[in-house]
Design a protein around this motif. Structure first.
Motif, PDB file in Angstrom:
ATOM      1  N   TRP A  53       0.834  -1.206   0.000  1.00  0.00           N
ATOM      2  CA  TRP A  53       0.000   0.000   0.000  1.00  0.00           C
ATOM      3  C   TRP A  53       0.865   1.251   0.000  1.00  0.00           C
ATOM      4  CZ3 TRP A  53      -3.935   2.668  -1.244  1.00  0.00           C
ATOM      5  CH2 TRP A  53      -4.117   3.940  -0.702  1.00  0.00           C
ATOM      6  N   ARG A  54       1.897   1.270   0.813  1.00  0.00           N
ATOM      7  CA  ARG A  54       2.751   2.455   0.883  1.00  0.00           C
ATOM      8  C   ARG A  54       3.405   2.744  -0.460  1.00  0.00           C
ATOM      9  NH1 ARG A  54       4.994   0.937   6.861  1.00  0.00           N
ATOM     10  NH2 ARG A  54       3.343   1.987   8.003  1.00  0.00           N
ATOM     11  N   VAL A  55       3.815   1.691  -1.163  1.00  0.00           N
ATOM     12  CA  VAL A  55       4.396   1.859  -2.500  1.00  0.00           C
ATOM     13  C   VAL A  55       3.352   2.449  -3.439  1.00  0.00           C
ATOM     14  CG1 VAL A  55       5.239   0.578  -4.530  1.00  0.00           C
ATOM     15  CG2 VAL A  55       6.149   0.053  -2.247  1.00  0.00           C
ATOM     16  N   LEU A  56       2.157   1.869  -3.440  1.00  0.00           N
ATOM     17  CA  LEU A  56       1.099   2.340  -4.339  1.00  0.00           C
ATOM     18  C   LEU A  56       0.701   3.782  -4.017  1.00  0.00           C
ATOM     19  CD1 LEU A  56      -1.176  -0.845  -4.429  1.00  0.00           C
ATOM     20  CD2 LEU A  56       0.569  -0.152  -6.096  1.00  0.00           C
ATOM     21  N   ALA A  58       2.477   6.109  -2.485  1.00  0.00           N
ATOM     22  CA  ALA A  58       3.569   7.029  -2.810  1.00  0.00           C
ATOM     23  C   ALA A  58       3.634   7.282  -4.314  1.00  0.00           C
ATOM     24  CB  ALA A  58       4.903   6.490  -2.298  1.00  0.00           C
ATOM     25  N   LEU A  59       3.416   6.244  -5.116  1.00  0.00           N
ATOM     26  CA  LEU A  59       3.428   6.426  -6.572  1.00  0.00           C
ATOM     27  C   LEU A  59       2.179   7.155  -7.055  1.00  0.00           C
ATOM     28  CD1 LEU A  59       4.940   3.035  -7.751  1.00  0.00           C
ATOM     29  CD2 LEU A  59       6.031   5.295  -7.798  1.00  0.00           C
ATOM     30  N   SER A  60       1.085   7.008  -6.350  1.00  0.00           N
ATOM     31  CA  SER A  60      -0.117   7.755  -6.691  1.00  0.00           C
ATOM     32  C   SER A  60       0.084   9.239  -6.398  1.00  0.00           C
ATOM     33  CB  SER A  60      -1.311   7.220  -5.896  1.00  0.00           C
ATOM     34  OG  SER A  60      -2.461   7.972  -6.154  1.00  0.00           O
ATOM     35  N   TYR A  61       0.794   9.530  -5.318  1.00  0.00           N
ATOM     36  CA  TYR A  61       1.084  10.914  -4.932  1.00  0.00           C
ATOM     37  C   TYR A  61       2.067  11.557  -5.912  1.00  0.00           C
ATOM     38  CZ  TYR A  61       2.821  14.844  -2.204  1.00  0.00           C
ATOM     39  OH  TYR A  61       3.208  16.096  -1.801  1.00  0.00           O
ATOM     40  N   GLN A  62       3.130  10.797  -6.244  1.00  0.00           N
ATOM     41  CA  GLN A  62       4.150  11.290  -7.186  1.00  0.00           C
ATOM     42  C   GLN A  62       4.609  10.111  -8.024  1.00  0.00           C
ATOM     43  OE1 GLN A  62       7.521  13.300  -5.429  1.00  0.00           O
ATOM     44  NE2 GLN A  62       8.782  12.841  -7.205  1.00  0.00           N
ATOM     45  N   ASP A  63       4.158  10.067  -9.249  1.00  0.00           N
ATOM     46  CA  ASP A  63       4.483   8.950 -10.128  1.00  0.00           C
ATOM     47  C   ASP A  63       5.925   9.059 -10.627  1.00  0.00           C
ATOM     48  OD1 ASP A  63       3.681   6.549 -11.316  1.00  0.00           O
ATOM     49  OD2 ASP A  63       3.141   7.536 -13.192  1.00  0.00           O
ATOM     50  N   LEU A 108       9.892   3.907 -11.211  1.00  0.00           N
ATOM     51  CA  LEU A 108       8.719   3.084 -10.948  1.00  0.00           C
ATOM     52  C   LEU A 108       7.477   3.910 -11.191  1.00  0.00           C
ATOM     53  CD1 LEU A 108      10.233   1.549  -7.760  1.00  0.00           C
ATOM     54  CD2 LEU A 108       9.733   0.312  -9.872  1.00  0.00           C
ATOM     55  N   THR A 109       6.489   3.273 -11.809  1.00  0.00           N
ATOM     56  CA  THR A 109       5.248   3.961 -12.135  1.00  0.00           C
ATOM     57  C   THR A 109       4.064   3.077 -11.765  1.00  0.00           C
ATOM     58  OG1 THR A 109       4.087   5.160 -13.884  1.00  0.00           O
ATOM     59  CG2 THR A 109       5.194   3.132 -14.528  1.00  0.00           C
ATOM     60  N   LEU A 110       2.977   3.699 -11.455  1.00  0.00           N
ATOM     61  CA  LEU A 110       1.749   3.002 -11.124  1.00  0.00           C
ATOM     62  C   LEU A 110       1.071   2.580 -12.427  1.00  0.00           C
ATOM     63  CD1 LEU A 110       0.320   2.497  -8.400  1.00  0.00           C
ATOM     64  CD2 LEU A 110      -0.925   4.614  -8.760  1.00  0.00           C
ATOM     65  N   THR A 111       0.663   1.327 -12.508  1.00  0.00           N
ATOM     66  CA  THR A 111      -0.071   0.853 -13.688  1.00  0.00           C
ATOM     67  C   THR A 111      -1.549   1.226 -13.539  1.00  0.00           C
ATOM     68  OG1 THR A 111      -0.615  -1.279 -12.714  1.00  0.00           O
ATOM     69  CG2 THR A 111       1.499  -1.129 -13.929  1.00  0.00           C
ATOM     70  N   PRO A 112      -2.317   1.109 -14.602  1.00  0.00           N
ATOM     71  CA  PRO A 112      -3.763   1.347 -14.461  1.00  0.00           C
ATOM     72  C   PRO A 112      -4.398   0.445 -13.386  1.00  0.00           C
ATOM     73  CG  PRO A 112      -3.171   1.409 -16.771  1.00  0.00           C
ATOM     74  CD  PRO A 112      -1.936   0.943 -16.018  1.00  0.00           C
ATOM     75  N   VAL A 116      -6.365   1.686 -10.009  1.00  0.00           N
ATOM     76  CA  VAL A 116      -7.700   1.208  -9.620  1.00  0.00           C
ATOM     77  C   VAL A 116      -7.682   0.762  -8.164  1.00  0.00           C
ATOM     78  CG1 VAL A 116      -9.364  -0.688  -9.961  1.00  0.00           C
ATOM     79  CG2 VAL A 116      -8.500   0.595 -11.940  1.00  0.00           C
ATOM     80  N   LEU A 117      -6.651   0.029  -7.775  1.00  0.00           N
ATOM     81  CA  LEU A 117      -6.547  -0.444  -6.389  1.00  0.00           C
ATOM     82  C   LEU A 117      -6.374   0.724  -5.422  1.00  0.00           C
ATOM     83  CD1 LEU A 117      -6.608  -2.939  -4.616  1.00  0.00           C
ATOM     84  CD2 LEU A 117      -4.133  -3.175  -4.977  1.00  0.00           C
ATOM     85  N   VAL A 118      -5.565   1.717  -5.792  1.00  0.00           N
ATOM     86  CA  VAL A 118      -5.410   2.913  -4.949  1.00  0.00           C
ATOM     87  C   VAL A 118      -6.763   3.603  -4.781  1.00  0.00           C
ATOM     88  CG1 VAL A 118      -4.435   5.246  -4.863  1.00  0.00           C
ATOM     89  CG2 VAL A 118      -2.966   3.304  -5.432  1.00  0.00           C
ATOM     90  N   ASN A 119      -7.503   3.741  -5.869  1.00  0.00           N
ATOM     91  CA  ASN A 119      -8.817   4.389  -5.804  1.00  0.00           C
ATOM     92  C   ASN A 119      -9.772   3.613  -4.894  1.00  0.00           C
ATOM     93  OD1 ASN A 119      -7.820   6.262  -7.611  1.00  0.00           O
ATOM     94  ND2 ASN A 119      -8.914   5.431  -9.369  1.00  0.00           N
ATOM     95  N   GLU A 120      -9.669   2.304  -4.901  1.00  0.00           N
ATOM     96  CA  GLU A 120     -10.531   1.462  -4.076  1.00  0.00           C
ATOM     97  C   GLU A 120     -10.137   1.516  -2.592  1.00  0.00           C
ATOM     98  OE1 GLU A 120     -11.578  -3.301  -3.777  1.00  0.00           O
ATOM     99  OE2 GLU A 120     -10.885  -2.485  -5.685  1.00  0.00           O
ATOM    100  N   LEU A 121      -8.836   1.574  -2.313  1.00  0.00           N
ATOM    101  CA  LEU A 121      -8.361   1.505  -0.929  1.00  0.00           C
ATOM    102  C   LEU A 121      -8.279   2.866  -0.232  1.00  0.00           C
ATOM    103  CD1 LEU A 121      -5.530  -1.140  -1.364  1.00  0.00           C
ATOM    104  CD2 LEU A 121      -7.813  -1.474  -0.371  1.00  0.00           C
ATOM    105  N   THR A 122      -8.121   3.932  -0.993  1.00  0.00           N
ATOM    106  CA  THR A 122      -7.953   5.257  -0.392  1.00  0.00           C
ATOM    107  C   THR A 122      -9.080   5.632   0.574  1.00  0.00           C
ATOM    108  OG1 THR A 122      -6.537   6.038  -2.180  1.00  0.00           O
ATOM    109  CG2 THR A 122      -7.692   7.720  -0.900  1.00  0.00           C
TER     110      THR A 122
END
Length: 189
Positions: A53-56, A58-63, A108-112, A116-122
């Motif tokens: 989660w922390r990886v996702l 952090a990449l959602s915040y700054q890709d 490192l970049t967040l995939t689509p 989706v998982l970040v949007n679901e878990l946030t």
């Protein structure tokens, strides 16, 4: 803030060599561990551990971050983080891309699917954070955030670079130094 001895802040214990109830480091760690435990329980339902989660997040915040930048944002050891990133990559949540600044390096970049998982878990994380500050005035929360940023920077800036320095401090200092150099370069443009 309640006065020591009130129901919310336990009174100091006489004769104790270290007063854990009035130690910033101890209380920060204890609060962080409880918040992490609560969120970890929610993440398990989605097949995600806290480090992933922390990886996702952090990449959602700054890709497009380097592994070093990601280690700084997540507070993780590089070796442990590498395993978490590899696991997220295997699940199709994170991808490696060639750095535009250095073709030998990757970012490192967040995939689509990761987004989706970040949007679901946030919303779960937001709810837990709101619960953690229930009854705390907004001004106190803002002061706490400024204070935590200051504490972090004080600790990073006060290290002397000695050989025995913890790897997390080394990473934080390296990122801080690189950002300062980037700021100078940007100002010169």
């Amino acid at each position: 803030m309640p006065e020591p001895g009130s129901p919310k802040v336990p009174a100091r214990r006489g004769g104790a060599l270290f007063d854990v109830e009035h130690s910033i480091g101890y209380l920060l760690n204890r609060a962080a561990n409880i918040i992490a435990a609560r969120f970890s329980d929610e993440l398990k339902v989605h097949g995600v551990n806290l480090q992933t989660w922390r990886v996702l997040a952090a990449l959602s915040y700054q890709d497009q971050q380097s592994l070093t930048d990601l280690a700084n944002h997540t507070g993780a050891e590089l070796s442990y983080l590498s395993r978490s990133v590899a696991s997220a990559e295997a699940r199709g949540l994170v991808a490696r891309v060639v750095s535009p600044a250095d073709k030998r390096a990757f970012l490192l970049t967040l995939t689509p699917a990761g987004q989706v998982l970040v949007n679901e878990l946030t919303p779960h994380g937001v709810r837990i954070e709101k619960t953690s500050v229930t009854g705390v005035p907004r001004a106190d929360v803002e002061t706490t955030l400024r204070t935590l940023h200051a504490i972090y920077h004080n600790m990073v800036d006060s290290t002397d670079g000695s050989a025995g320095m913890n790897r997390k401090l080394t990473v934080a200092r390296r990122v801080r130094k690189r950002r300062a150099l980037d700021d100078v370069a940007d100002a010169a443009r």
